[in-house]
Write an enzyme that holds these catalytic residues in place. Structure first.
Site, PDB file in Angstrom:
ATOM      1  N   TRP A  39      59.648  65.344  59.804  1.00  0.00           N
ATOM      2  CA  TRP A  39      59.877  66.083  58.557  1.00  0.00           C
ATOM      3  C   TRP A  39      61.370  66.310  58.328  1.00  0.00           C
ATOM      4  O   TRP A  39      61.823  66.364  57.186  1.00  0.00           O
ATOM      5  CB  TRP A  39      59.112  67.407  58.546  1.00  0.00           C
ATOM      6  CG  TRP A  39      59.563  68.400  59.574  1.00  0.00           C
ATOM      7  CD1 TRP A  39      59.147  68.489  60.867  1.00  0.00           C
ATOM      8  CD2 TRP A  39      60.525  69.428  59.389  1.00  0.00           C
ATOM      9  NE1 TRP A  39      59.794  69.515  61.506  1.00  0.00           N
ATOM     10  CE2 TRP A  39      60.641  70.108  60.620  1.00  0.00           C
ATOM     11  CE3 TRP A  39      61.294  69.860  58.311  1.00  0.00           C
ATOM     12  CZ2 TRP A  39      61.511  71.189  60.809  1.00  0.00           C
ATOM     13  CZ3 TRP A  39      62.157  70.934  58.485  1.00  0.00           C
ATOM     14  CH2 TRP A  39      62.260  71.584  59.724  1.00  0.00           C
ATOM     15  N   HIS A  75      70.381  78.925  66.386  1.00  0.00           N
ATOM     16  CA  HIS A  75      69.375  79.556  67.234  1.00  0.00           C
ATOM     17  C   HIS A  75      69.359  78.848  68.581  1.00  0.00           C
ATOM     18  O   HIS A  75      69.460  77.616  68.635  1.00  0.00           O
ATOM     19  CB  HIS A  75      67.961  79.405  66.633  1.00  0.00           C
ATOM     20  CG  HIS A  75      67.636  80.425  65.592  1.00  0.00           C
ATOM     21  ND1 HIS A  75      66.612  80.252  64.697  1.00  0.00           N
ATOM     22  CD2 HIS A  75      68.182  81.629  65.317  1.00  0.00           C
ATOM     23  CE1 HIS A  75      66.536  81.313  63.918  1.00  0.00           C
ATOM     24  NE2 HIS A  75      67.493  82.158  64.261  1.00  0.00           N
ATOM     25  N   LEU A 133      69.883  69.352  65.531  1.00  0.00           N
ATOM     26  CA  LEU A 133      70.899  70.382  65.317  1.00  0.00           C
ATOM     27  C   LEU A 133      70.952  70.862  63.856  1.00  0.00           C
ATOM     28  O   LEU A 133      71.051  70.057  62.932  1.00  0.00           O
ATOM     29  CB  LEU A 133      72.280  69.869  65.725  1.00  0.00           C
ATOM     30  CG  LEU A 133      73.320  70.992  65.864  1.00  0.00           C
ATOM     31  CD1 LEU A 133      73.102  71.776  67.152  1.00  0.00           C
ATOM     32  CD2 LEU A 133      74.736  70.430  65.817  1.00  0.00           C
ATOM     33  N   HIS A 134      70.875  72.175  63.675  1.00  0.00           N
ATOM     34  CA  HIS A 134      70.950  72.769  62.350  1.00  0.00           C
ATOM     35  C   HIS A 134      71.593  74.145  62.453  1.00  0.00           C
ATOM     36  O   HIS A 134      71.604  74.755  63.522  1.00  0.00           O
ATOM     37  CB  HIS A 134      69.560  72.836  61.699  1.00  0.00           C
ATOM     38  CG  HIS A 134      68.560  73.612  62.496  1.00  0.00           C
ATOM     39  ND1 HIS A 134      67.956  73.111  63.639  1.00  0.00           N
ATOM     40  CD2 HIS A 134      68.050  74.864  62.334  1.00  0.00           C
ATOM     41  CE1 HIS A 134      67.129  74.008  64.126  1.00  0.00           C
ATOM     42  NE2 HIS A 134      67.164  75.095  63.357  1.00  0.00           N
ATOM     43  N   VAL A 135      72.123  74.590  61.317  1.00  0.00           N
ATOM     44  CA  VAL A 135      72.875  75.847  61.274  1.00  0.00           C
ATOM     45  C   VAL A 135      72.271  76.752  60.204  1.00  0.00           C
ATOM     46  O   VAL A 135      71.951  76.286  59.103  1.00  0.00           O
ATOM     47  CB  VAL A 135      74.372  75.574  60.946  1.00  0.00           C
ATOM     48  CG1 VAL A 135      75.158  76.878  60.883  1.00  0.00           C
ATOM     49  CG2 VAL A 135      74.986  74.622  61.961  1.00  0.00           C
TER      50      VAL A 135
END
Lengths: 290, 290
Positions: B128, B221, B229-231
């Site tokens: 997704w 997190h 990887l996300h912010v």
């Protein structure tokens, strides 16, 4: 009753906690009033009354096995809490008015040029802290003490905790050594103090409340609310005020950072949030840093 | 209506948010039902109706200018939200049952020996995420994109944000580069990526929502809920879930730590909380580390 009450302004509201703060007045009076309304938690008893044929339901969404309703319980099952301050002063109104919040990233230089001079000039009174350390006040509330003048501390319940259940356990360890204002003063020299607070604080809480270290969040505030070094111990399931990443610093991380670099907290930049009426924010603004 | 509803067990309750989760059944049926009741936020309209002579008041405390009451508004001014899951499966019941939470302090060695093998074995699907990056899904929701394959990212509103008011603004930046699972994979090589996300994310949010960087909390997190990887970008006034010191890591602190030591996140210990039913917790237990 609230008959004849006129709303002048909604001062603030909190959708998450279901509270609202209103400024108004009563007909025939020129005095100000502040009203605080809060929805109350459910209890097993009120839920029984609500989940009955007495409650009117209005279907909102129906999707497969899921339905949502607007539900209208009988008044006596669905009380709210109301607080009236009357007559209210302008200080009350200002206290409950929503304030803007700003994130500041304080460099080491900002600390030396802005924050430290501000702390020194304000000379915040910490006599009440010394009263605790000298056992002139709250001596009966002490949960644990290590009397060592360098690495010792007093552990006692925070004022916000009613000590009735451990779900919202909140204790504070106040170090005996004087002159440590905050994180910013900590160096390699203080590792024995930090490790002692961590270990003996955990042990004392386990012994007194049967809450093991794996259920504890242990941290400093930066900025703290008073400038005498202290450590917060809260239950991990309790969403404690001030436990957010914008104010809390886990003691284990502080120890690790100092072990990597003994002057970490004299050199690092640290972020924190300040409310519009905080004097420290004005100081950052005057310096062109916020 | 809830006529004939029998309460079997209160699964969980949240006094702070005024919600309760109940397992029960309807008379004449053997099927399980889960009911979630939540008090609703006040609105300016309902407050007008509540602060009137229609509301019955019962004085609780009177001290000087302060009074508190139990107040009983008319039902139509004081609706609650009810969600019914019926018939409910055992999975629903387990989902809403209160779970114990444990703090784990993961050393670098624990990461290599426990967490990394767990992530690799589970092979969590992030299809997704790739659908978003490839613009096969949610393309119309994209707020900003930097297409650079090394330092680029897509910024879009988090599913939890209804985009109606900026008070609870919540966006996520997902990096284009693949294979970075979390904080633990970040080294000096990724400083350009991190600085790019910080700077261009702030700019895009200022342009689109008129929310300046001084109102933003920007963080990773750990553990993340998915290993690409996300912010997170949230409004500083919004007490966002997962913004506590036990899960959130400010991107500015991450950059600073890596600038001090390029392998900081391969060497450091990191604390986080895990729920009782989290498989990762079982792995730590099997290894004797929790």
């Amino acid at each position: 009753s609230f008959g004849g009450f006129n709303i002048c302004k909604v001062l603030n509201e909190n959708a998450k906690h279901k509270a609202i703060f209103v400024h108004g007045s009563f007909e025939g009076s020129t005095d100000d009033a502040v009203v605080i309304l809060e929805k109350t938690p459910f209890t097993e008893n009120t839920v029984k009354g609500i989940l009955s044929s007495d409650t009117d339901l209005k279907l909102a969404i129906h999707n497969d096995i899921y339905k949502t309703f607007e539900a209208f319980p009988k008044p006596q099952e669905n009380g709210i809490k109301a607080t009236l301050i009357y007559p209210a002063t302008s200080k009350h109104i200002s206290k409950y008015t929503e304030q803007d919040v700003y994130v500041v990233r304080e460099t080491a230089e900002d600390y030396r040029n802005i924050t430290l001079p501000y702390i020194q000039a304000e000379q915040f009174s910490i006599q009440w802290v010394y009263n605790i350390l000298d056992k002139k006040k709250e001596a009966e509330r002490i949960v644990f003490e290590d009397v060592d003048p360098e690495t010792g501390f007093i552990l006692l319940p925070d004022m916000k905790w009613d000590c009735k259940q451990v779900n919202d356990l909140y204790l504070v360890a106040i170090c005996h050594t004087r002159g440590l204002r905050s994180l910013r003063d900590l160096t390699r020299d203080h590792l024995p103090l930090l490790k002692n607070i961590l270990e003996k604080g955990q042990n004392a809480i386990k012994e007194k409340y049967q809450v093991p270290p794996s259920k504890l969040r242990i941290y400093f505030h930066y900025q703290p609310s008073y400038y005498h070094l202290h450590v917060h111990f809260t239950h991990i399931k309790f969403d404690a005020p001030g436990s957010g990443v914008d104010r809390a610093h886990l003691i284990q991380d502080v120890i690790q950072n100092i072990e990597i670099n003994g002057n970490f907290y004299q050199e690092a930049s640290i972020s924190f949030a300040l409310r519009e009426n905080d004097k420290l924010l004005s100081k950052f603004r005057e310096a062109g840093k916020a």
